[in-house]
Design an enzyme around this catalytic site. Structure first.
Site, PDB file in Angstrom:
ATOM      1  N   THR A 122       2.135  60.385   6.592  1.00 38.08           N
ATOM      2  CA  THR A 122       1.453  61.191   7.609  1.00 38.08           C
ATOM      3  C   THR A 122       1.222  60.327   8.842  1.00 38.08           C
ATOM      4  O   THR A 122       0.502  59.331   8.779  1.00 38.08           O
ATOM      5  CB  THR A 122       0.073  61.665   7.077  1.00 38.08           C
ATOM      6  OG1 THR A 122       0.282  62.217   5.788  1.00 38.08           O
ATOM      7  CG2 THR A 122      -0.563  62.686   7.996  1.00 38.08           C
ATOM      8  N   ASP A 204      -1.323  17.593  29.888  1.00 36.33           N
ATOM      9  CA  ASP A 204      -2.452  17.862  28.974  1.00 36.33           C
ATOM     10  C   ASP A 204      -3.551  16.825  29.206  1.00 36.33           C
ATOM     11  O   ASP A 204      -3.792  15.962  28.366  1.00 36.33           O
ATOM     12  CB  ASP A 204      -1.895  17.807  27.533  1.00 36.33           C
ATOM     13  CG  ASP A 204      -2.951  18.089  26.481  1.00 36.33           C
ATOM     14  OD1 ASP A 204      -3.981  18.695  26.818  1.00 36.33           O
ATOM     15  OD2 ASP A 204      -2.738  17.684  25.314  1.00 36.33           O
TER      16      ASP A 204
HETATM   17  C1  SPV Z   1      -3.291  20.497  21.102  1.00 36.92           C
HETATM   18  O1  SPV Z   1      -2.580  21.336  20.525  1.00 36.92           O
HETATM   19  O2  SPV Z   1      -3.491  20.513  22.321  1.00 36.92           O
HETATM   20  C2  SPV Z   1      -3.954  19.443  20.340  1.00 36.92           C
HETATM   21  C3  SPV Z   1      -3.344  18.967  19.090  1.00 36.92           C
HETATM   22  O3  SPV Z   1      -4.959  18.947  20.792  1.00 36.92           O
HETATM   23  S1  SPV Z   1      -2.389  17.574  19.494  1.00 36.92           S
HETATM   24  O4  SPV Z   1      -1.451  17.947  20.537  1.00 36.92           O
HETATM   25  O5  SPV Z   1      -1.717  17.156  18.286  1.00 36.92           O
HETATM   26  O6  SPV Z   1      -3.301  16.531  19.968  1.00 36.92           O
HETATM   27 MG    MG Z   2      -5.339  19.383  22.782  1.00 35.86          MG
END
Ligand code: SPV
Ligand code: MG
Length: 431
Positions: A122, A204
């Protein structure tokens, strides 16, 4: 009277279920198996009510002779116990990931000449609407935020996959696999600083600020229901961290993981190839305490990430920090390693568990990717994060496509490697 069996894994009874019950009457007396939460969450929507409530809801229906528990997605145990003449089910499972479960039912029933009755699924407007409302409900902060803590009680290990956009969130949300008669899906999503930054073409180093991270979280939340663990880098200044905890909690994030580094944070996988400084135990404990004081609900988790093994500071330092952070109020410990083998992670977990059996442990097996989830669980690990694999698989695929188009001066050569437009369109839900 002939015996009929059906299994329900739902928290709302709609026309589809009533139709099954109505049709079952034609064949005999109906027993309904209610699938446990632990099994339901392997392939279905997360339940919004307790198992007991689901059980009682079905007990209160007319034309149901008895209600029992079904512990596994496989019908085997209940079928062997009950030996029903008929099993009744909607015909939708012929074509989805439950096909092997269906085949097992057919094979088992053969032993006593039982029969599988399949009725057209359904899928009217009312049923579609109910499904949508339930999904929307699960995406709301009050349901989403507490789900990580719920999963920690229900799952031997909470499987978490990195997402950084609406489309990656859809992959995390919708991917369900059948493997050797078991169904499985991811439990939670990780918003990685590395991959969130990479998706924006940035390093990062905590350059992508919290406003931008929250925009990513919002994109993810818009199309998904699963709980979110945010990579909070160092957590920043304590004075800022407390505000961010409030914001994240309010929008429905389940946990933030902060790492005990200071200054210009670099990605852990660089190890000591770059200058990285660790925070003092005292400072980091103050950050944890301030965050815990700021949060308003019991659902939100602040998880402390220890970088001692990454920075070659030794096991004793890692363990001392873990116990201090838990004492300061951390709701979980993430221990990280950049070794190819899991030995130091296992040593840490085994020693930590000698003294602390309950604080959740989180790991990110990027470099020691040989480990299986079962092995991790055996060392007392509760959450596994696949922190960057979606990004790392998408990037080379896109790069190869770009190269192919440039080389061939057209897109034909690469086309058979691409997802058909029709499929990509159906991946996206319409309102
Ligand atoms: C991320 O994914 O940003 C982390 C994990 O902090 S690592 O890249 O392994 O540090
Ligand atoms: Mg990280």
């Amino acid at each position: 009277m002939k015996k009929v069996y059906a299994c329900f894994s739902t928290d709302v009874i709609h026309d589809g279920h009533l139709n099954i019950i109505e049709r079952a009457k034609e064949y005999g007396q109906l027993t309904i198996g209610v699938l446990t939460d632990e099994s339901m969450i392997k392939f279905d929507r997360f339940p919004t009510i307790s198992f007991e409530e689901r059980l009682n809801q079905i007990k209160s229906l007319n034309n149901v002779a008895s209600v029992i528990t079904q512990n596994t997605i496989s019908y085997k145990d209940n079928l062997l116990k009950l030996k029903p003449d008929y099993v009744i089910h909607g015909d939708n499972w012929k074509y989805n990931e439950q096909a092997s479960i269906r085949q097992e039912v057919i094979d088992i029933l053969k032993d006593w000449n039982g029969q599988l009755i399949e009725i057209p699924y359904t899928n009217n407007e009312v049923v579609k609407h109910i499904e949508k409302v339930m999904k929307d409900k699960l995406s709301m902060p009050e349901f989403r935020r507490k789900r990580l803590k719920q999963l920690l009680k229900m799952r031997p290990i909470v499987k978490t996959i990195e997402v950084h956009s609406g489309i990656t969130a859809l992959i995390a949300e919708k991917t369900i696999v059948e493997n050797n008669g078991e169904l499985d899906q991811f439990d939670a999503m990780w918003i990685s600083s590395l991959c969130d930054s990479t998706a924006k073409g940035k390093p990062d180093i905590e350059l992508v600020d919290m406003s931008s991270r929250i925009q990513t979280i919002d994109d993810v939340m818009d199309v998904s229901t699963k709980p979110i663990i945010l990579d909070g880098d160092t957590g920043g200044l304590i004075e800022h961290f407390v505000y961010n905890v409030r914001t994240l909690e309010r929008i429905g994030v389940s946990a933030i993981i902060i790492e005990d580094k200071t200054g210009l944070k670099k990605n852990s996988l660089f190890g000591n190839d770059v200058i990285q400084t660790q925070d003092t135990i005292e400072n980091f404990c103050n950050k944890i305490k301030a965050g815990k004081q700021a949060q308003l609900s019991d659902d939100f988790m602040i998880i402390a990430r220890i970088e001692s093994l990454i920075l070659d500071k030794g096991m004793t330092d890692a363990l001392n920090r873990a116990f201090a952070y838990v004492k300061a109020g951390a709701d979980g410990i993430m221990i990280h390693s950049r070794k190819k083998k899991p030995d130091e992670i296992y040593e840490f977990c085994d020693k930590f568990r000698e003294q602390d059996q309950s604080t959740p442990i989180v790991v990110v097996p990027t470099s020691y990717n040989i480990v299986t989830e079962n092995e991790l669980a055996m060392h007392g690990i509760n959450i596994v994060i696949y922190a960057n694999q979606l990004t790392r698989s998408a990037f080379p695929a896109m790069q190869n496509t770009a190269i192919s188009i440039l080389k061939n001066h057209r897109a034909k050569e690469v086309d058979d490697k691409l997802m058909p437009i029709k499929e990509i369109i159906t991946l996206i839900d319409e309102l």
